[in-house]
Design an enzyme around this catalytic site. Structure first.
Site, PDB file in Angstrom:
ATOM      1  N   ARG A  80      21.653 -15.648  65.871  1.00 24.60           N
ATOM      2  CA  ARG A  80      21.276 -17.062  65.858  1.00 24.60           C
ATOM      3  C   ARG A  80      21.292 -17.680  67.255  1.00 24.60           C
ATOM      4  NH1 ARG A  80      22.712 -18.493  60.262  1.00 24.60           N
ATOM      5  NH2 ARG A  80      22.270 -20.674  59.823  1.00 24.60           N
TER       6      ARG A  80
ATOM      7  N   ARG B  28      21.400 -28.853  61.269  1.00 25.23           N
ATOM      8  CA  ARG B  28      21.151 -27.408  61.178  1.00 25.23           C
ATOM      9  C   ARG B  28      19.742 -27.065  61.660  1.00 25.23           C
ATOM     10  NH1 ARG B  28      22.898 -27.015  55.195  1.00 25.23           N
ATOM     11  NH2 ARG B  28      22.043 -24.919  55.227  1.00 25.23           N
TER      12      ARG B  28
ATOM     13  N   LYS C 172      15.312 -16.991  53.467  1.00 27.47           N
ATOM     14  CA  LYS C 172      15.899 -15.719  53.930  1.00 27.47           C
ATOM     15  C   LYS C 172      16.776 -15.096  52.847  1.00 27.47           C
ATOM     16  CE  LYS C 172      18.028 -17.705  57.379  1.00 27.47           C
ATOM     17  NZ  LYS C 172      17.637 -19.102  57.117  1.00 27.47           N
TER      18      LYS C 172
ATOM     19  N   ARG D  87      19.273 -26.571  46.320  1.00 25.24           N
ATOM     20  CA  ARG D  87      19.723 -25.179  46.226  1.00 25.24           C
ATOM     21  C   ARG D  87      21.052 -25.060  45.482  1.00 25.24           C
ATOM     22  NH1 ARG D  87      19.985 -21.703  51.627  1.00 25.24           N
ATOM     23  NH2 ARG D  87      21.221 -23.421  52.461  1.00 25.24           N
TER      24      ARG D  87
ATOM     25  N   ARG E 181      26.642 -25.547  48.002  1.00 26.35           N
ATOM     26  CA  ARG E 181      27.346 -25.459  49.277  1.00 26.35           C
ATOM     27  C   ARG E 181      27.717 -26.842  49.801  1.00 26.35           C
ATOM     28  NH1 ARG E 181      23.564 -21.505  52.745  1.00 26.35           N
ATOM     29  NH2 ARG E 181      24.324 -22.893  54.365  1.00 26.35           N
TER      30      ARG E 181
HETATM   31  P1  ADP Z   1      21.248 -21.173  55.927  1.00 26.43           P
HETATM   32  O1  ADP Z   1      21.199 -20.372  54.660  1.00 26.43           O
HETATM   33  O2  ADP Z   1      21.111 -22.620  55.657  1.00 26.43           O
HETATM   34  O3  ADP Z   1      20.327 -20.650  56.975  1.00 26.43           O
HETATM   35  P2  ADP Z   1      23.729 -19.842  56.592  1.00 26.43           P
HETATM   36  O4  ADP Z   1      24.325 -19.569  55.266  1.00 26.43           O
HETATM   37  O5  ADP Z   1      23.056 -18.728  57.288  1.00 26.43           O
HETATM   38  O6  ADP Z   1      22.742 -21.088  56.487  1.00 26.43           O
HETATM   39  O7  ADP Z   1      24.841 -20.428  57.573  1.00 26.43           O
HETATM   40  C1  ADP Z   1      25.670 -21.511  57.187  1.00 26.43           C
HETATM   41  C2  ADP Z   1      26.489 -21.943  58.383  1.00 26.43           C
HETATM   42  O8  ADP Z   1      27.339 -20.860  58.821  1.00 26.43           O
HETATM   43  C3  ADP Z   1      25.694 -22.325  59.621  1.00 26.43           C
HETATM   44  O9  ADP Z   1      25.267 -23.676  59.599  1.00 26.43           O
HETATM   45  C4  ADP Z   1      26.705 -22.044  60.755  1.00 26.43           C
HETATM   46  O10 ADP Z   1      27.671 -23.080  60.841  1.00 26.43           O
HETATM   47  C5  ADP Z   1      27.414 -20.793  60.239  1.00 26.43           C
HETATM   48  N1  ADP Z   1      26.764 -19.543  60.698  1.00 26.43           N
HETATM   49  C6  ADP Z   1      26.158 -18.614  59.927  1.00 26.43           C
HETATM   50  N2  ADP Z   1      25.686 -17.599  60.658  1.00 26.43           N
HETATM   51  C7  ADP Z   1      26.000 -17.887  61.947  1.00 26.43           C
HETATM   52  C8  ADP Z   1      25.756 -17.241  63.190  1.00 26.43           C
HETATM   53  N3  ADP Z   1      25.092 -16.071  63.259  1.00 26.43           N
HETATM   54  N4  ADP Z   1      26.228 -17.838  64.314  1.00 26.43           N
HETATM   55  C9  ADP Z   1      26.893 -19.009  64.278  1.00 26.43           C
HETATM   56  N5  ADP Z   1      27.141 -19.682  63.142  1.00 26.43           N
HETATM   57  C10 ADP Z   1      26.700 -19.136  61.978  1.00 26.43           C
HETATM   58  P1  ADP Z   2      17.762 -19.624  53.513  1.00 32.12           P
HETATM   59  O1  ADP Z   2      18.621 -18.431  53.140  1.00 32.12           O
HETATM   60  O2  ADP Z   2      16.686 -19.281  54.494  1.00 32.12           O
HETATM   61  O3  ADP Z   2      18.575 -20.800  53.968  1.00 32.12           O
HETATM   62  P2  ADP Z   2      17.189 -19.751  50.643  1.00 32.12           P
HETATM   63  O4  ADP Z   2      16.628 -18.413  50.337  1.00 32.12           O
HETATM   64  O5  ADP Z   2      18.579 -20.024  50.217  1.00 32.12           O
HETATM   65  O6  ADP Z   2      16.983 -20.105  52.205  1.00 32.12           O
HETATM   66  O7  ADP Z   2      16.204 -20.841  49.994  1.00 32.12           O
HETATM   67  C1  ADP Z   2      16.538 -22.233  49.997  1.00 32.12           C
HETATM   68  C2  ADP Z   2      16.177 -22.824  48.627  1.00 32.12           C
HETATM   69  O8  ADP Z   2      14.767 -22.902  48.494  1.00 32.12           O
HETATM   70  C3  ADP Z   2      16.694 -22.024  47.458  1.00 32.12           C
HETATM   71  O9  ADP Z   2      17.151 -22.925  46.456  1.00 32.12           O
HETATM   72  C4  ADP Z   2      15.472 -21.228  46.981  1.00 32.12           C
HETATM   73  O10 ADP Z   2      15.481 -21.059  45.571  1.00 32.12           O
HETATM   74  C5  ADP Z   2      14.312 -22.110  47.406  1.00 32.12           C
HETATM   75  N1  ADP Z   2      13.167 -21.336  47.931  1.00 32.12           N
HETATM   76  C6  ADP Z   2      13.195 -20.181  48.634  1.00 32.12           C
HETATM   77  N2  ADP Z   2      11.932 -19.773  48.952  1.00 32.12           N
HETATM   78  C7  ADP Z   2      11.092 -20.714  48.444  1.00 32.12           C
HETATM   79  C8  ADP Z   2       9.655 -20.854  48.420  1.00 32.12           C
HETATM   80  N3  ADP Z   2       8.851 -19.949  48.996  1.00 32.12           N
HETATM   81  N4  ADP Z   2       9.150 -21.940  47.785  1.00 32.12           N
HETATM   82  C9  ADP Z   2       9.967 -22.851  47.189  1.00 32.12           C
HETATM   83  N5  ADP Z   2      11.319 -22.775  47.178  1.00 32.12           N
HETATM   84  C10 ADP Z   2      11.880 -21.711  47.783  1.00 32.12           C
END
Ligand code: ADP
Ligand code: ADP
Ligand code: ZN
Length: 214
Positions: free
Chosen positions: A88, A172, A13, A127, A161
């Site tokens: 979420r 998660r 994302k 990441r 992170r």
């Molecule tokens: P990821 O990139 O792994 O999907 P995020 O960066 O979106 O994770 O979120 C990291 C953490 O922040 C989540 O595990 C949760 O604890 C919190 N968080 C983020 N967005 C939300 C949301 N919309 N509602 C509740 N908690 C959230």
């Molecule tokens: P999210 O925001 O959904 O948690 P990220 O965009 O941060 O996910 O992606 C998680 C990790 O995987 C990052 O280190 C990114 O560089 C890598 N990544 C993202 N998309 C792909 C893909 N299509 N194939 C392989 N690695 C990916």
């Protein structure tokens, strides 16, 4: 144009939102990034969110809804935005509908990045992010052209992170399937849910998204 990107942690994302932001001039609104900024600043919100985030749980709906509502009101969202990590939970999705109606804004596409859970551990544990500009990288899948130097800003400092470890990933992913995946049915019923194949290479996923959005 306003978009919602859905998908479990590691789906891509953030990576894709950064690209959509550049190509279409719409802004990425990541609730995770906002919360991490709040934690770093030591604000009340940050204090409430810190431990929950470190354990891989979800921060309370009320806090998140208030945070995103005031963010959408800011000027830089006028051109459009990409919601990354929000909504979420079902209450968040319902609150978003009310909020958008009040503000006279519509969501054009809800896009699910479809991936296999098993691959998400490797994505998340590898990441890292440029401390200077926030560009996202991966130890294996998305290396900068020159090792240790950010492609976007030339920066040489990177961060990982606190919650990007193998133990937390499981919680998660569970939170995603229990509390977030049910929203997909909600959007499907409303008729604006699309999907992209998220196990494809990063550039390929971008092309699929451009096909939907462009
Ligand atoms: P990821 O990139 O792994 O999907 P995020 O960066 O979106 O994770 O979120 C990291 C953490 O922040 C989540 O595990 C949760 O604890 C919190 N968080 C983020 N967005 C939300 C949301 N919309 N509602 C509740 N908690 C959230
Ligand atoms: P999210 O925001 O959904 O948690 P990220 O965009 O941060 O996910 O992606 C998680 C990790 O995987 C990052 O280190 C990114 O560089 C890598 N990544 C993202 N998309 C792909 C893909 N299509 N194939 C392989 N690695 C990916
Ligand atoms: Zn950078």
């Amino acid at each position: 144009m306003n978009l919602i990107l859905m998908g479990p942690p590691g789906a891509g994302k953030g990576t894709q939102a950064q690209r959509l932001e550049k190509k279409f001039g719409i802004i990425q609104l990541s609730t995770g990034d906002m919360l991490r900024a709040a934690v770093a600043s030591g604000s009340d919100l940050g204090k409430q969110a810190k431990e929950i985030m470190e354990a891989g749980g979800l921060v309370s709906d009320d806090l998140i809804i208030a945070m995103i509502s005031s963010r959408i009101d800011e000027d830089d969202c006028k051109n459009g935005f990409i919601l990354d990590g929000f909504p979420r939970t079902t209450p968040q999705a319902e609150a978003l509908d009310v909020m958008l109606k009040d503000k006279g804004i519509q969501i054009d596409h809800v896009i699910e990045i479809e991936v296999d859970d098993d691959a998400m551990v490797a994505r998340i544990t590898g990441r890292y992010t440029c401390s200077g500009c926030g560009a996202g990288y991966h130890d294996e899948f998305q290396k900068p052209a020159t090792e240790g130097v950010c492609d976007q800003c030339g920066g040489t400092e990177f961060t990982r992170r606190a919650d990007d470890n193998a133990e937390t990933v499981r919680s998660r992913l569970d939170a995603y399937h229990d509390q977030t995946a049910p929203i997909l049915a909600y959007y499907k019923e409303k008729g604006n849910l699309k999907g992209v194949e998220g196990m494809a290479a990063i550039d390929d996923v971008t092309e699929q998204l451009n096909g939907i959005v462009g």
